[in-house]
Design an enzyme around this catalytic site. Structure first.
Site, short mmCIF file in Angstrom:
data_model
loop_
_atom_site.label_atom_id
_atom_site.label_comp_id
_atom_site.label_asym_id
_atom_site.label_seq_id
_atom_site.Cartn_x
_atom_site.Cartn_y
_atom_site.Cartn_z
CB VAL A 30 -0.95 0.00 1.21
CG1 VAL A 30 -1.75 1.31 1.27
CG2 VAL A 30 -1.91 -1.18 1.13
CE LYS A 121 -7.70 -6.01 7.40
NZ LYS A 121 -6.60 -5.39 6.65
CD GLU A 145 -13.77 5.71 2.72
OE1 GLU A 145 -14.29 4.57 2.73
OE2 GLU A 145 -14.38 6.74 2.99
CB VAL A 148 -13.86 -0.81 5.73
CG1 VAL A 148 -14.98 -1.76 5.29
CG2 VAL A 148 -13.65 -0.92 7.23
N GLY A 150 -10.97 -1.43 0.72
CA GLY A 150 -9.95 -1.06 -0.25
C GLY A 150 -10.26 0.27 -0.91
CB ILE A 152 -15.41 0.21 -1.83
CG1 ILE A 152 -15.17 -0.95 -2.79
CG2 ILE A 152 -16.89 0.56 -1.79
CD1 ILE A 152 -15.83 -2.24 -2.36
CD GLU A 206 -0.22 -11.14 3.56
OE1 GLU A 206 0.98 -11.51 3.49
OE2 GLU A 206 -0.62 -10.01 3.24
CG ASP A 217 -9.47 -8.73 6.44
OD1 ASP A 217 -8.57 -7.90 6.56
OD2 ASP A 217 -10.39 -8.63 5.60
CE LYS A 221 -10.96 -5.56 5.32
NZ LYS A 221 -10.79 -6.27 4.03
#
Length: 445
Positions: A30, A121, A145, A148, A150, A152, A206, A217, A221
């Site tokens: 990222v 998150k 933002e 959660v 990606g 969107i 992963e 995960d 979220k």
């Protein structure tokens, strides 16, 4: 006591100050995507917004590692604290993940009046209240933002666009890895093991995929979305969680025959003043919009009293999409620094009751291995009847010692269904309970 006038206030930059300098904590998938987008789109961003964003420093674990972006080596450091404390850094961006040192670094930035953008998150879903209080105490932005969905946009619509709406339910596919795996199992008949291996080869999963496969995960979220949607404090520990590790190709086959698709759903509901948040694999009708969400895509369904149903769809993972959300937050923080203001707080002082998962009402699918002889169905039906669980449909697969029964119930309470399941396992005519799945249909939810 400290009066309102004595509270620390974040500094407002002069409109003439240029550029807005960013301190980046982490430069992995990222972080490097954020660097690339700032480099590639810097001029366009300045033209559209009137603000120029510039990388001021980047904290990494190793200076020797090659990075997937063209950034001057002089910007890199192995001392993240120095990035946070640098007076020339205006906005701190945290993309290292985990609890520590991310928590300490974010708190230090907020306490010094620097806005923070994070994609973390895990941290927001467990210790978010502590961070939000720190941001409020200095009038500083804490934006997330990218935590959660990606790329969107979902946090900002819930926080701002739907602030005046009464949201009753949020249902979504929030983990791209599991959705990719389930898509491969559905469309190609793959085993879970083979589908996970492909996801790892493509970089969707992963090396240790348990956080995705076991639903951790998605649960994090779900907690974040529920907290904002229902204006209450929900942590990851409040979310009931089941992963997809028990899903088999046989489940996919029977779901298809019944007119369903299997998805790992995140469901948050507000009813009767109580909140329930859960993550588990579910059968959903093929006609439902979420049924067509394939591969690594995410989608979130929001149901409101006045707006009805809204759906947010897009890339839910990956460096590029997530970096887009990070940049949107950077720009919001930069505007507030330049012109004043602060993003609305999403931290709530109230804690609505959490409805027990035992009180969940839905339909159920069971695959039983049974002895094929007279009276079997009557014995099985008596278990359901004893606990008030009604059978909607049943059919038999095969004959003899290897016979299987596929059963779908009408809407039932989780507590009653689990009691039924307990009794079924004790029957001498039931060789084994092969699969159990919840069915999210119009009747059940």
């Amino acid at each position: 006591m400290t009066s309102e006038d004595d509270r620390p206030v974040a500094k407002v930059m002069s409109p003439k100050v240029d550029p807005v300098r960013i301190g980046l904590l982490g430069c992995g998938i990222v972080g490097s995507a954020v660097c690339r987008q700032l480099q590639d789109n810097g001029d366009a961003i300045a033209r559209r917004t009137g603000m120029r964003l510039e990388l001021g420093a980047i904290a990494v674990r190793s200076l020797a590692k090659d990075r997937d972006c063209s950034v001057p080596k002089s910007l890199f450091t192995t001392d993240p604290a120095s990035v946070v404390s640098d007076p020339d850094i205006h906005v701190v961006v945290e993309v290292i993940g985990g609890i520590e040192p991310a928590r300490t670094l974010i708190l230090e930035a907020l306490q010094s009046g620097k806005p923070v953008v994070t994609a973390n998150k895990e941290l927001i879903s467990t210790l978010g209240s502590e961070l939000f209080r720190a941001a409020a105490s200095t009038g500083t932005d804490l934006l997330f933002e990218a935590a959660v969905g990606g790329g969107i946009p979902i946090i900002r619509p819930l926080r701002d666009s739907l602030a005046g709406e009464s949201v009753a339910r949020v249902v979504g596919i929030l983990n791209g890895t599991t959705n990719f795996v389930l898509t491969r199992m559905w469309e190609e008949g793959r085993s879970l093991h083979d589908a996970v291996a492909e996801a790892q080869e493509l970089g969707y999963a992963e090396r240790d995929p348990s956080a995705d496969i076991e639903g951790y995960d998605a649960a994090a979220k779900t907690a974040i979305l529920a907290s904002i949607a229902f204006d209450t404090r929900i942590t990851q520990g409040d979310v009931y969680r089941e992963g997809i590790s028990r899903i088999t190709p046989s489940d996919m086959k029977f779901a298809d025959r019944l007119g369903y698709v299997i998805k790992l759903l995140s469901i948050a509901e507000l009813s009767g003043g109580e909140v329930q948040a859960r993550v588990h694999p579910s059968m959903i009708p093929k006609s439902h919009p979420l049924a067509s969400v394939r591969d690594s895509f995410n989608a979130i369904f929001v149901e409101g009293e006045h707006v009805g149903e809204l759906m947010f769809f897009g890339r839910g993972a990956g460096g590029g999409p997530t970096a887009t959300s990070v940049l949107a937050d950077i720009l919001e923080a930069a505007r507030h620094l330049r012109f004043g203001g602060q993003a609305p707080s999403v931290d709530s002082t109230r804690k609505l009751p959490i409805r027990s998962f035992d009180e969940t009402c839905t339909q159920y699918y069971l695959l039983l291995e049974v002895v094929d002889r007279p009276g079997v169905l009557a014995k099985i039906a008596s278990c359901f009847g004893a606990h008030g669980v009604s059978i909607a449909s049943v059919w038999q697969e095969g004959h003899g010692e290897a016979a299987q029964l596929v059963i779908v119930t009408h809407t039932a309470r989780e507590k009653d269904f689990q009691a039924t399941l307990h009794d079924l396992k004790a029957l001498d005519v039931v060789s084994g309970v092969i699969s159990v799945l919840r069915v999210e249909d119009e009747e059940g939810g």
